[in-house]
Design a protein around this motif. Structure first.
Motif, PDB file in Angstrom:
ATOM      1  N   PHE A   1       0.821  -1.209   0.000  1.00  0.00           N
ATOM      2  CA  PHE A   1       0.000   0.000   0.000  1.00  0.00           C
ATOM      3  C   PHE A   1       0.857   1.263   0.000  1.00  0.00           C
ATOM      4  N   GLY A   2       1.993   1.183   0.689  1.00  0.00           N
ATOM      5  CA  GLY A   2       2.897   2.332   0.664  1.00  0.00           C
ATOM      6  C   GLY A   2       3.375   2.621  -0.759  1.00  0.00           C
ATOM      7  N   ASP A   3       3.671   1.565  -1.469  1.00  0.00           N
ATOM      8  CA  ASP A   3       4.111   1.720  -2.849  1.00  0.00           C
ATOM      9  C   ASP A   3       2.990   2.302  -3.706  1.00  0.00           C
ATOM     10  N   LEU A   4       1.769   1.840  -3.476  1.00  0.00           N
ATOM     11  CA  LEU A   4       0.637   2.372  -4.243  1.00  0.00           C
ATOM     12  C   LEU A   4       0.418   3.854  -3.944  1.00  0.00           C
ATOM     13  N   GLN A   5       0.568   4.201  -2.668  1.00  0.00           N
ATOM     14  CA  GLN A   5       0.382   5.609  -2.308  1.00  0.00           C
ATOM     15  C   GLN A   5       1.453   6.466  -2.970  1.00  0.00           C
ATOM     16  N   TYR A   6       2.653   5.924  -2.991  1.00  0.00           N
ATOM     17  CA  TYR A   6       3.757   6.667  -3.604  1.00  0.00           C
ATOM     18  C   TYR A   6       3.500   6.875  -5.096  1.00  0.00           C
ATOM     19  N   ARG A   7       2.979   5.858  -5.755  1.00  0.00           N
ATOM     20  CA  ARG A   7       2.800   5.944  -7.210  1.00  0.00           C
ATOM     21  C   ARG A   7       1.542   6.692  -7.603  1.00  0.00           C
TER      22      ARG A   7
ATOM     23  N   ASP B   1      -1.900  11.819  -1.147  1.00  0.00           N
ATOM     24  CA  ASP B   1      -0.825  12.033  -0.184  1.00  0.00           C
ATOM     25  C   ASP B   1      -1.259  11.753   1.242  1.00  0.00           C
ATOM     26  N   ARG B   2      -2.530  11.938   1.521  1.00  0.00           N
ATOM     27  CA  ARG B   2      -3.004  11.740   2.903  1.00  0.00           C
ATOM     28  C   ARG B   2      -4.075  10.661   2.936  1.00  0.00           C
ATOM     29  N   LEU B   3      -3.814   9.669   3.764  1.00  0.00           N
ATOM     30  CA  LEU B   3      -4.784   8.580   3.965  1.00  0.00           C
ATOM     31  C   LEU B   3      -4.878   8.314   5.467  1.00  0.00           C
ATOM     32  N   PRO B   4      -5.375   9.282   6.209  1.00  0.00           N
ATOM     33  CA  PRO B   4      -5.332   9.132   7.671  1.00  0.00           C
ATOM     34  C   PRO B   4      -6.171   7.968   8.197  1.00  0.00           C
ATOM     35  N   ARG B   5      -7.313   7.722   7.589  1.00  0.00           N
ATOM     36  CA  ARG B   5      -8.165   6.654   8.125  1.00  0.00           C
ATOM     37  C   ARG B   5      -7.607   5.275   7.776  1.00  0.00           C
ATOM     38  N   LEU B   6      -7.107   5.153   6.595  1.00  0.00           N
ATOM     39  CA  LEU B   6      -6.493   3.876   6.213  1.00  0.00           C
ATOM     40  C   LEU B   6      -5.254   3.628   7.060  1.00  0.00           C
ATOM     41  N   SER B   7      -4.476   4.677   7.288  1.00  0.00           N
ATOM     42  CA  SER B   7      -3.300   4.544   8.139  1.00  0.00           C
ATOM     43  C   SER B   7      -3.716   4.144   9.545  1.00  0.00           C
TER      44      SER B   7
ATOM     45  N   GLY C   1      -1.389  10.416   7.664  1.00  0.00           N
ATOM     46  CA  GLY C   1      -1.904   9.602   6.563  1.00  0.00           C
ATOM     47  C   GLY C   1      -0.824   9.178   5.596  1.00  0.00           C
ATOM     48  N   ASN C   2       0.390   9.042   6.106  1.00  0.00           N
ATOM     49  CA  ASN C   2       1.525   8.754   5.239  1.00  0.00           C
ATOM     50  C   ASN C   2       1.973   7.312   5.436  1.00  0.00           C
ATOM     51  N   LEU C   3       1.551   6.444   4.554  1.00  0.00           N
ATOM     52  CA  LEU C   3       1.876   5.022   4.686  1.00  0.00           C
ATOM     53  C   LEU C   3       3.365   4.780   4.420  1.00  0.00           C
ATOM     54  N   VAL C   4       3.914   5.583   3.530  1.00  0.00           N
ATOM     55  CA  VAL C   4       5.320   5.393   3.176  1.00  0.00           C
ATOM     56  C   VAL C   4       6.197   5.666   4.404  1.00  0.00           C
ATOM     57  N   LEU C   5       5.852   6.738   5.107  1.00  0.00           N
ATOM     58  CA  LEU C   5       6.626   7.089   6.295  1.00  0.00           C
ATOM     59  C   LEU C   5       6.436   6.052   7.396  1.00  0.00           C
TER      60      LEU C   5
END
Lengths: 676, 166
Positions: free
Chosen positions: A543-549, A553-559, A593-597
């Motif tokens: 999911f982090g990769d998907l968010q990056y691509r 930029d913000r997915l607070p609830r999913l995070s 909401g930053n999955l990558v971080l």
């Protein structure tokens, strides 16, 4: 009331892509289809063009793969598709795929197949009804697309009007799903409604033929007849005879209908033949009978059969009796002696022997009868354990099975038992075109047999239906067709109570493997029960990769959805303060909401190896400390040791020091005395 | 075997012969000069006593008493040598009670040092070690608080992590 005033009464609009306004409070039931509900719509930059939106909210999945090509079609004979896409539907907290059409000029021609209409004159029908729709068929033939919904209730026209009839929607549901058996060829009528497959141009021509027949007759001559009886009549008498019989029609129309309603698809007229017919050219008359008859009948299920096709249909419905007659060679003998088709008998013998050699024991009788029916009637669908589907319809039948839970195991067996390969092998025509399909299903067979995450029936679904939205139960109220839509969909579902304990299931995994071409190895850990560290990090990594691509930029609830299941990732760190630091940083990243971080905090190799190294150093330090404490304890227990080991040498040193001073004083005094 | 024995016997013979020569030199040298010095060196009797009674192989008591004893005896040896190393001078020194007070008193001070200093030093060290022990104990607690109880053992990291999850 002006257009503007009318629109004010339509209530609040939902915007699609900032270009089209959809009015849920303004339903247009006359445009409803089996796959969708119609409501008013308006283009923001073209308010003069009346439109409607077809919301595909009936659990059937539209033919999304054809949207882009159909948007290019702009003819008078087809209701024009302007746009297609996913629309938010706040009233149901859902998102649906929506088709935007220009409103047809005329009303729906027939509202029901039970209506009666005045019979039109020959010229009127030919020039105002048939000719325009032949152009439509030509357009579809050139595009290589089957409409699948040609019938009077899907045509917009006024009786006798000079304005061209317009064919309605054919995209809001899988091909043929809403098409009554009356308008389907014998083969397609045998199938499950979801198993008819994509169909061919000749199938559209057949449906057009039935439509023309009803228009010419002014009513439906087979009204009230059940589909099974209708199919039997077509098989026994031939479609033309079943529909037209001895009814009086113009000779040219008889010729037309014979050409369109012939049950031999290779003989059936195409749009080009129709074009020639319109110009007045005489074409080779087609046989309208129901096929060859045997010299002797064959009895099964208490009835006598003289033709192969009805016999095969009867055999598929009487499995136990059929097995006996197949195994004792009665069918082969009948084919050879009464039908004179030694080649088919030989083929049948070969197929039976192959099945016996395979040693397959699961549902042996059903397999035997299914294979026999394929050999006997190669044009017919695959018929197995009560399910009938064309090879091209296996994919859509599988979707229906997953959604309804019915026939799932049977369809899986159809694929596993390689019926499609046999079906392709027995075809005389179009074999080359069908080989890729057989190969694809052969590959899918291997996929289905693997139970691991990312494989199985779910993967087969998305491999066979590339445009299918993700059918994860968590995402049923959304319409995720492409990867970019996945994370926003998971974001909106999280926190609603509809989500599972983790944002991943077999459907999502299969969807990702097919659409993102991900390696299966990434998903192996996801099959583990519970929330292991490896599993959670795999999901977060993807999911982090998907968010990056693709963002956002913000997915607070999913995070935030991840936080409860990240515990194994935190306990991976051995230092408690560091673990708390990682926990705090990860929660902060989740708040952003930053999955990558989040992934970086949890899975930075330097952090992990640093923590491990610090732990090992701490162990060493602990041992050294313990050793020193042990030494001190020994000393504390017995002070005399210290006194003896340290004190006495110190005393000797002090005594030596004092003695040196005294000796130096004595020597010094002696020296001074000697000087004096 | 017989060759080693012969070599050992030869070494012993050589050693014994050397000792005899040394003794003869000392005795020969001591006769004219040694006796007066010897008489004064009677003041080193405390040192001799410690020499024969001490069990510690490092001989701290010998060093302590010996150095002080020597410091007490040395002035009188110098005085004896100043007065010509005669027997009369030696006897007058020996007959003087003050000489014995000084010689034996110095040895006594050495003994006092030997009595007092070790326990003082031991007490100081114990105090320091107790403080160190407390520091180390706190350190151990900190290590356990940071890393958990598994910092004390040698279990593989996988098992440590599994324990932490548990």
């Amino acid at each position: 009331m002006s257009e503007q005033e009318q629109q004010e009464d339509w209530g609040e609009a939902i915007s699609f892509d900032g270009r089209i306004d959809v009015y849920p409070s303004k339903p247009l039931p006359e445009f409803n289809t089996a796959g969708g509900t119609a409501v008013a719509a308006r283009f923001q930059n073209d308010t003069t063009q009346p439109c409607f939106a077809l919301i595909c909210n009936k659990g059937l999945y539209p033919r999304i793969d054809l949207i882009n090509s159909m948007k290019m079609v702009d003819t008078a004979t087809v209701v024009r598709l302007r746009e297609g896409g996913v629309v938010d539907w706040p009233a149901q907290s859902a998102r649906y795929y929506t088709l935007f059409y220009e409103k047809p000029i005329a009303p729906q021609y027939w509202r029901s197949l039970d209506e009666t209409h005045p019979v039109m004159g020959e010229d009127n029908v030919n020039s105002h009804f048939i000719a325009p729709l032949v152009n439509m068929l030509l357009d579809y033939q050139r595009m290589g697309v089957m409409h699948g919904g040609i019938r009077p209730t899907n045509i917009f026209w006024r009786d006798g009007s000079a304005t061209s009839p317009q064919l309605g929607d054919g995209l809001s549901a899988p091909t043929g799903l809403a098409q009554p058996a009356l308008f389907e060829t014998i083969e397609r009528a045998m199938c499950l409604t979801s198993g008819k497959g994509n169909g061919l141009h000749s199938d559209d021509c057949y449906a057009f033929g039935v439509t023309v027949a009803l228009v010419l007759l002014g009513h439906n001559p087979l009204q009230g007849i059940e589909d099974k009886a209708l199919l039997r009549a077509k098989m026994e008498k031939g479609s033309f005879n079943a529909l037209i019989g001895t009814r009086k029609l113009h000779a040219s129309h008889i010729e037309l209908l014979r050409g369109l309603l012939t049950d031999d698809s290779s003989q059936r007229w195409t749009a080009e033949d129709l074009e020639q017919w319109l110009t007045g050219r005489r074409l080779t008359p087609k046989s309208s009978d129901s096929g060859r008859r045997a010299a002797r009948h064959f009895r099964i299920g208490g009835k006598d059969y003289w033709q192969i096709r009805p016999l095969a249909a009867a055999m598929s419905e009487n499995v136990k009796e059929s097995v006996k007659i197949i195994e004792d060679g009665a069918v082969e003998k009948w084919l050879t002696r009464s039908f004179g088709d030694g080649e088919k008998a030989k083929e049948l013998r070969h197929v039976i022997a192959e099945l016996k050699e395979s040693g397959s024991k699961s549902h042996y009788e059903d397999q035997l009868v299914a294979r026999t029916c394929i050999v006997l009637d190669p044009d017919a669908p695959i018929r197995y354990r009560g399910v009938a589907a064309m090879p091209t319809g296996v994919s859509t039948a599988l979707v229906d099975a997953v959604l309804t839970g019915k026939n799932l195991q049977i369809l899986s067996e159809i694929i596993s038992n390689q019926f499609v390969t046999l079906w392709v092998n027995v075809q005389k025509d179009m074999k080359v075109d069908l080989v890729p399909l057989a190969q694809q299903l052969e590959r899918i067979r291997g996929v289905i047999e693997k139970a691991s995450y990312g494989n199985g029936l779910e993967r087969a679904l998305y491999e066979l239906n590339p445009a299918l939205p993700c059918l994860s139960p968590m995402l049923r109220k959304d319409c995720v067709i492409i990867l970019k839509q996945l994370l926003p969909a998971l974001e909106s579902v999280s926190g609603t109570g509809a989500q599972g304990s983790e944002p991943m299931d077999r459907h999502i995994a299969a969807f990702l493997i097919v659409h993102d071409k991900r390696s299966e190895s990434l998903f192996v850990a996801m099959g583990e029960s519970g929330h292991s560290q490896r599993k959670v990090l795999s999901i977060l990594s993807i999911f982090g990769d998907l968010q990056y691509r693709y963002g956002p930029d913000r997915l607070p609830r999913l995070s935030g959805w991840f936080i409860p299941i990240l515990e194994p990732c935190f306990t991976r760190f051995l230092s408690k303060p560091f673990r708390e630091k990682v926990r705090r940083q990860t929660k902060e990243a989740a708040g952003q909401g930053n999955l990558v971080l989040m992934l970086k905090n949890l899975d930075d190799p330097r952090r992990v190896t640093g923590d491990e190294q610090d732990f090992l150093n701490a162990r060493l330090m602990y041992q050294n400390v313990k050793q020193e404490m042990h030494e001190i304890e020994k000393n504390l227990k017995d002070k005399s040791i210290v006194s003896r080991e340290v004190g006495r040498p110190v005393a000797a040193s002090i005594a030596a020091f004092i003695a040196i001073i005294l000796i130096a004083l004595v020597l010094g005094r002696t020296f001074l005395n000697s000087m004096v | 075997m017989s060759e080693d024995k012969a070599k050992k016997e030869k070494a012993v013979k050589k050693s014994n012969g050397g000792k005899i020569v040394l003794f003869m030199i000392l005795f020969g040298g001591l006769v004219p000069f040694g006796i007066p010095t010897f008489l004064v060196c009677l003041g080193l009797v405390p040192t001799l006593i410690v020499l024969f009674t001490e069990t510690d192989s490092r001989h701290p008591a010998l060093a302590t008493v010996g150095y002080m004893n020597l410091a007490g005896v040395l002035p009188f040896i110098i005085e004896l040598w100043e007065r010509g190393q005669t027997m009369e001078a030696a006897l007058s020194i020996i007959r003087n009670p003050q000489s014995w007070v000084v010689m034996l008193g110095a040895a006594g001070i050495g003994q006092l040092i030997l009595y007092v200093v070790p326990s003082m030093v031991a007490s100081m060290i114990i105090v320091k070690q107790e403080a160190r022990y407390r520091v180390l104990r706190d350190g151990v607690k900190q290590l356990e608080a940071i890393w958990g109880k598994d910092v004390a053992n040698t279990m593989p990291l996988d098992i440590v992590r599994a324990n932490q999850k548990g």
